[in-house]
Design an enzyme around this catalytic site. Sequence first.
Site, PDB file in Angstrom:
ATOM      1  N   VAL A 139      -0.002  -8.617   6.573  1.00  0.00           N
ATOM      2  CA  VAL A 139      -0.425  -9.861   7.237  1.00  0.00           C
ATOM      3  C   VAL A 139       0.354 -11.090   6.766  1.00  0.00           C
ATOM      4  CG1 VAL A 139      -2.753  -9.173   7.958  1.00  0.00           C
ATOM      5  CG2 VAL A 139      -2.408 -10.143   5.679  1.00  0.00           C
ATOM      6  N   TYR A 195      -1.565   0.057  11.542  1.00  0.00           N
ATOM      7  CA  TYR A 195      -3.021   0.123  11.807  1.00  0.00           C
ATOM      8  C   TYR A 195      -3.281   0.681  13.199  1.00  0.00           C
ATOM      9  CZ  TYR A 195      -2.138  -3.356   8.280  1.00  0.00           C
ATOM     10  OH  TYR A 195      -1.645  -4.011   7.210  1.00  0.00           O
ATOM     11  N   TYR A 235      -6.014  -4.652  -6.528  1.00  0.00           N
ATOM     12  CA  TYR A 235      -5.505  -4.545  -5.154  1.00  0.00           C
ATOM     13  C   TYR A 235      -5.092  -5.927  -4.612  1.00  0.00           C
ATOM     14  CZ  TYR A 235      -5.982  -4.647  -0.079  1.00  0.00           C
ATOM     15  OH  TYR A 235      -5.774  -4.886   1.259  1.00  0.00           O
ATOM     16  N   LYS A 241       0.820  -1.220   0.000  1.00  0.00           N
ATOM     17  CA  LYS A 241       0.000   0.000   0.000  1.00  0.00           C
ATOM     18  C   LYS A 241       0.855   1.273   0.000  1.00  0.00           C
ATOM     19  CE  LYS A 241      -3.734  -2.411   2.485  1.00  0.00           C
ATOM     20  NZ  LYS A 241      -4.278  -2.736   3.811  1.00  0.00           N
TER      21      LYS A 241
HETATM   22  N1  GLN Z   1      -4.537  -8.455   1.338  1.00  0.00           N
HETATM   23  C1  GLN Z   1      -4.844  -8.248   2.713  1.00  0.00           C
HETATM   24  C2  GLN Z   1      -6.292  -7.833   2.886  1.00  0.00           C
HETATM   25  O1  GLN Z   1      -6.834  -7.202   2.010  1.00  0.00           O
HETATM   26  C3  GLN Z   1      -3.916  -7.191   3.253  1.00  0.00           C
HETATM   27  C4  GLN Z   1      -4.152  -6.900   4.693  1.00  0.00           C
HETATM   28  C5  GLN Z   1      -2.896  -6.627   5.466  1.00  0.00           C
HETATM   29  O2  GLN Z   1      -1.792  -6.975   5.128  1.00  0.00           O
HETATM   30  N2  GLN Z   1      -3.108  -6.043   6.618  1.00  0.00           N
HETATM   31  O3  GLN Z   1      -6.893  -8.105   3.879  1.00  0.00           O
END
Ligand code: GLN
Length: 353
Positions: free
Chosen positions: A297, A279, A227, A104
């Site tokens: 994640v 986050y 995405y 992102k």
């Molecule tokens: N591809 C994961 C999602 O859309 C990315 C989330 C993450 O890394 N926090 O949930």
Amino acid sequence: MSKKTFHTRIVIAFLVVMSFASLPFSSLGQKASPVAPTRAQVEAVVREAYEKFKNDPGGKNADYIPYLAKVDSKLFGIAIVTTDNQELTMGDIKYSFSIQSISKVFSQALAMEEFGPEVVFQKVGSEPTGRAFNSVFAVADMPTHTGNPYVNAGAIATVSLITAKSAEEKWQRILSFYSRCAGEKLSLIDEVYQSEAATNTGNKALSMLLAKYDRIYADPFESVDVYTKQCSVGVNVAQLARMGATLANNGKNPSTGEQVIKPEDVPYILSTMTMAGLYDGSGGWAWHVGLPAKSGVGGGIVAVMPGKGAIAVFAPPLDEAGNSVKAQKVIEYVAGKLDLNVFSPRSVGLKGE
Ligand code: GLN
């Protein structure tokens, strides 16, 4: 000249020579800086952190994306890349993991290349949401209905903003931009993409909610698909550190020398990383570590030391907020021992003794 003055001058000359003699060993991208730790010091601290946290039992793999639940949770790698292109690696450094939310940052950078920071700020924002990364409340409750480019909704909006004639062309633009940041050709881990594409109803719901508020700028489901691909890009920990080092080096990739990101965009990106990179764990991270960082994640975290370099850590088990437990511990340890906290005057050598 008195004997004493002569003696003093010799001592001063000796000290000056010695300070230059130590330069070639200095590390963390501060070639000419007297406050840079030596490579040996950095290596010793990284090794301490590696040993200390290798068997840390905390956290668990993400499992809402089925592929991620199956990744070996013992994998553990650390990489540092400096702005003068030195590299230090430890542990599982060859393993390619999915970049997930760390992507992102680089899509935000790409959108800014095209539209500049003001447009991206207006259309996507940079406000911490204080909510989970996939929260629908963050979209509904915030007056701007945007949040920031690092929660899923804001990231999908960012992807929608990037221009291209087709979804395929957009995806290729994104992939090639990430590759230039890494200084190597990156590719999709198709199994991750298939696994997430089959289960991403939550992200599709977010895209429709954005559409309700006119906060998505291309077809919603097509944006979610691109995405999902960007999150499934594979990186090893050294490639991730190099992507971070490109930010630390004013947008210029230290290994290829290419100016990938406009220097004037970098402070905006690093400020968003500070506000929202982990986050709803971002406040605690800024408090304890003080480095702009981004987690995913997949188990990766990259932290940027502006002007010095970047440290990336990969270890799949996550905490409640979705941030790698070991990666947070390693970076906190290394940043503490080496005085890297950007909010501390000690990070530029002002010790206060
Ligand atoms: N591809 C994961 C999602 O859309 C990315 C989330 C993450 O890394 N926090 O949930």
